[in-house]
Design a protein around this motif. Structure first.
Motif, PDB file in Angstrom:
ATOM      1  N   MET A   1       0.892  -1.148  -0.010  1.00 32.66           N
ATOM      2  CA  MET A   1      -0.040  -0.032   0.073  1.00 32.66           C
ATOM      3  C   MET A   1       0.956   0.988   0.056  1.00 32.66           C
ATOM      4  SD  MET A   1      -3.238   1.153   2.521  1.00 32.66           S
ATOM      5  CE  MET A   1      -3.122  -0.390   3.355  1.00 32.66           C
ATOM      6  N   SER A   2       0.392   2.076  -0.664  1.00 33.36           N
ATOM      7  CA  SER A   2       1.584   3.386  -0.936  1.00 33.36           C
ATOM      8  C   SER A   2       1.267   4.324   0.316  1.00 33.36           C
ATOM      9  CB  SER A   2       1.027   4.212  -2.161  1.00 33.36           C
ATOM     10  OG  SER A   2      -0.137   5.039  -1.847  1.00 33.36           O
ATOM     11  N   VAL A   3       2.247   4.894   0.740  1.00 33.47           N
ATOM     12  CA  VAL A   3       2.353   5.633   1.934  1.00 33.47           C
ATOM     13  C   VAL A   3       1.164   6.573   2.159  1.00 33.47           C
ATOM     14  CG1 VAL A   3       3.805   7.210   3.208  1.00 33.47           C
ATOM     15  CG2 VAL A   3       4.631   5.063   2.589  1.00 33.47           C
ATOM     16  N   ARG A  36       1.220  10.255  -0.047  1.00 37.28           N
ATOM     17  CA  ARG A  36       0.331  11.287   0.136  1.00 37.28           C
ATOM     18  C   ARG A  36       0.168  11.840   1.358  1.00 37.28           C
ATOM     19  NH1 ARG A  36      -4.935   9.316  -0.311  1.00 37.28           N
ATOM     20  NH2 ARG A  36      -5.624  11.099  -1.604  1.00 37.28           N
ATOM     21  N   PHE A  37      -0.434  13.187   1.431  1.00 33.10           N
ATOM     22  CA  PHE A  37      -0.596  13.737   2.701  1.00 33.10           C
ATOM     23  C   PHE A  37      -1.890  14.311   2.831  1.00 33.10           C
ATOM     24  CE2 PHE A  37      -0.700  17.825   4.999  1.00 33.10           C
ATOM     25  CZ  PHE A  37       0.345  17.513   6.068  1.00 33.10           C
ATOM     26  N   VAL A  38      -2.635  14.066   3.944  1.00 30.75           N
ATOM     27  CA  VAL A  38      -4.061  14.202   4.165  1.00 30.75           C
ATOM     28  C   VAL A  38      -3.900  15.351   5.337  1.00 30.75           C
ATOM     29  CG1 VAL A  38      -6.536  13.444   4.690  1.00 30.75           C
ATOM     30  CG2 VAL A  38      -4.981  11.943   3.491  1.00 30.75           C
ATOM     31  N   LEU A  39      -4.655  16.446   5.045  1.00 30.93           N
ATOM     32  CA  LEU A  39      -4.831  17.308   6.056  1.00 30.93           C
ATOM     33  C   LEU A  39      -6.499  16.980   6.643  1.00 30.93           C
ATOM     34  CD1 LEU A  39      -4.690  19.799   7.823  1.00 30.93           C
ATOM     35  CD2 LEU A  39      -5.384  21.341   5.903  1.00 30.93           C
ATOM     36  N   GLY A 206      -7.321   5.303   4.607  1.00 34.68           N
ATOM     37  CA  GLY A 206      -6.078   4.340   4.244  1.00 34.68           C
ATOM     38  C   GLY A 206      -4.839   5.079   4.760  1.00 34.68           C
ATOM     39  N   ILE A 207      -4.975   5.551   6.172  1.00 34.34           N
ATOM     40  CA  ILE A 207      -3.539   5.995   6.594  1.00 34.34           C
ATOM     41  C   ILE A 207      -2.639   5.069   7.004  1.00 34.34           C
ATOM     42  CG2 ILE A 207      -2.782   7.412   8.586  1.00 34.34           C
ATOM     43  CD1 ILE A 207      -4.522   9.150   6.581  1.00 34.34           C
ATOM     44  N   THR A 208      -1.415   4.972   6.342  1.00 35.53           N
ATOM     45  CA  THR A 208      -0.720   3.893   6.666  1.00 35.53           C
ATOM     46  C   THR A 208       0.609   4.382   7.817  1.00 35.53           C
ATOM     47  OG1 THR A 208       0.906   5.028   4.967  1.00 35.53           O
ATOM     48  CG2 THR A 208      -0.319   3.147   4.182  1.00 35.53           C
ATOM     49  N   HIS A 209       0.617   5.587   8.080  1.00 38.87           N
ATOM     50  CA  HIS A 209       1.580   5.799   9.058  1.00 38.87           C
ATOM     51  C   HIS A 209       1.022   7.248   9.812  1.00 38.87           C
ATOM     52  CE1 HIS A 209       4.192   3.831   6.138  1.00 38.87           C
ATOM     53  NE2 HIS A 209       5.033   3.602   7.226  1.00 38.87           N
ATOM     54  N   VAL A 210       0.815   7.169  11.175  1.00 40.14           N
ATOM     55  CA  VAL A 210       0.380   8.074  11.958  1.00 40.14           C
ATOM     56  C   VAL A 210       1.660   8.625  12.783  1.00 40.14           C
ATOM     57  CG1 VAL A 210      -0.947   8.626  14.068  1.00 40.14           C
ATOM     58  CG2 VAL A 210      -1.970   7.159  12.445  1.00 40.14           C
TER      59      VAL A 210
END
Ligand code: GLU
Length: 456
Positions: A1-3, A36-39, A206-210
């Motif tokens: 899964m992409s980051v 990807r970066f989600v706000l 789909g957050i892979t890293h918190v």
């Protein structure tokens, strides 16, 4: 899964450099991984959240060079949280509780006096249907707790249950689920506390890293359990150290002067903020990086210290100054143009003044001096006569960097003045200031006509 990472501020005030640190850790992490970066605005607290703050945060991130791939607001996603609540209720992970804060406090004190850990004793699990109905009749509404999976068969006999993860920043971490109370996920009024919406969104998006501040380390234990209760695999976690003021106080969204907007309005360069926010409290040397790519190359989340780091605005000013003083014309040009500084003189002007200014907007004063004339100069009668004589010796144009030397040589020979007695009145007459950019650089910019107009 992409980051995929997220930055999840509550829009209850202006973000400060500590919040920017979290945003940048996520941004650089995603950037390095091509992710990807989600706000995500954590605005479930409708009383304290404000749209103006959210807009300001978006603007602040943009100024820092962070462009989210997606922006979501928790206030627009309540249906998702309701569905998760139903799922947890059905699976027996969520149970209703009716205690008032006073009752809970009393129980906590009793447990402490019996030398028991001050965690919630799950008394509400024992309530019969009739007891619950009686509370409801009294007008009480339940709040809902997440039943932590820290027992075999009997929830009243919790046992040590280690949740482990390999923290991106801190290395291997362990939290014991028996050491904490079942967290409240839904309040009496049906509103959600932070934990559930956060986990539901992390799954849905789909957050892979918190990656977040280390004030959330303990929460992570319960959150990993919640991911699993919702049938999902928990993402990877990273918890960076927090920043404090020089005197050791925590930064708060209310400390306006340290807000990102405050720093920007004070003329601090965004890459100075980004460089310090990322490198402070790490084993890397703190220097100003000119762009995000260069900063990303230096970024290593694992190099952060585990203790808090002190943020000193003086350090920020020095980094900002170093960026200005080495800024290539191509980078400065659009901003200079916005201040009305353009044309063929703009580049030599910038190269002449950049070493003598603190912030980019200071260039406007020097442009005024070059284009319009000096600030008022206080010259003695003697010096005025000297400057007039010196101006009579100006060579014909074209001029270059050498002109200053040859002109002042001639002035020295003719008048017998040298050193400070020679240079200071000339500088004052030409610029109105006692210090500033090299006159060798300014002279060709002022030109013969400009200088003649400065005759005292
Ligand atoms: N809104 C939370 C905070 O600002 C987000 C924490 C998280 O990243 O999960 O602390």
């Amino acid at each position: 899964m992409s980051v995929t990472v997220r930055f999840a501020p509550s829009p209850t005030g202006q973000i400060h450099i500590g919040n920017a640190r979290t945003a940048l850790f996520n941004w650089l992490f995603a950037k390095k991984a091509g992710g990807r970066f989600v706000l995500r605005f954590d605005d479930t607290d409708v009383g304290r959240s404000r749209r103006e703050y959210a807009n300001q945060i978006e603007a602040d991130l943009g100024w820092l060079g962070i462009a989210p791939d997606l922006t979501v607001r928790q206030s627009e996603r309540f249906a998702l949280y309701e569905r998760a609540v139903e799922k947890l209720q059905t699976a027996g992970f969520l149970y209703p509780c009716y205690e008032t804060p006073e009752e809970l406090e009393l129980r906590r004190k009793i447990r402490l006096s019996r030398r028991l850990p001050p965690v919630y004793g799950r008394e509400a699990l024992k309530l019969s249907g009739e007891q619950k109905a009686a509370f409801e009749d009294e007008g009480r509404r339940p709040h809902w707790r997440f039943l932590l999976p820290n027992f075999d068969a009997d929830p009243f006999s919790p046992k040590r249950t280690e949740v482990r993860w390999d923290d991106i920043v801190r290395g291997p971490q362990t939290v014991d689920l028996a050491s904490m109370s079942d967290p409240v996920l839904v309040r009496e009024d049906g509103t959600f506390l932070y934990t559930l919406p956060s986990v539901v969104d992390d799954i849905d998006l789909g957050i892979t890293h918190v990656i977040r501040g280390d004030d959330h380390v303990t929460n992570t234990g319960a959150q990993i359990a919640l991911f699993e209760a919702l049938g999902a695999t928990a993402p990877a976690f990273g918890h960076h150290n927090l920043l404090t003021t020089v005197t050791g106080e925590g930064l708060s969204k209310r400390t306006g002067s340290l807000s990102i907007a405050g720093l920007r309005d004070g003329g601090i360069e965004p890459m100075a903020v980004a460089s310090l926010a990322v490198l402070i409290g790490t084993s890397e040397t703190v220097t100003a990086y000119r762009d995000m790519e260069a900063l990303a190359a230096q970024f290593d989340p694992a190099s952060s210290s585990k203790s808090s780091a002190k943020f000193d605005p003086v350090e920020l000013e020095a980094l900002s100054r170093s960026l200005i003083q080495s800024m290539p014309f191509e980078e400065a040009a659009p901003r200079l143009a916005g201040m009305g500084i353009g044309g063929p003189k703009a580049e030599p002007f910038w190269l002449a003044v950049r070493g003598n200014i603190e912030k980019l907007s200071d260039a406007a004063n020097w442009w005024r001096i070059v284009a319009e004339g000096p600030e008022k100069a206080e010259l003695s009668e003697d010096d005025r006569a000297f400057v007039r004589e010196a101006l009579n010796l100006l060579p014909p144009e074209p001029w270059d960097r050498e002109t200053w030397r040859s002109w002042t040589e001639a002035v020295k020979e003719k008048t017998g003045r040298k050193g400070k007695a020679l240079f200071k009145p000339l500088r004052l007459a030409l610029t109105g200031r006692e210090a500033g950019p090299e006159l060798a650089d300014l002279l060709p910019l002022l030109g013969r006509e400009g200088i003649s107009a400065r005759r005292p």
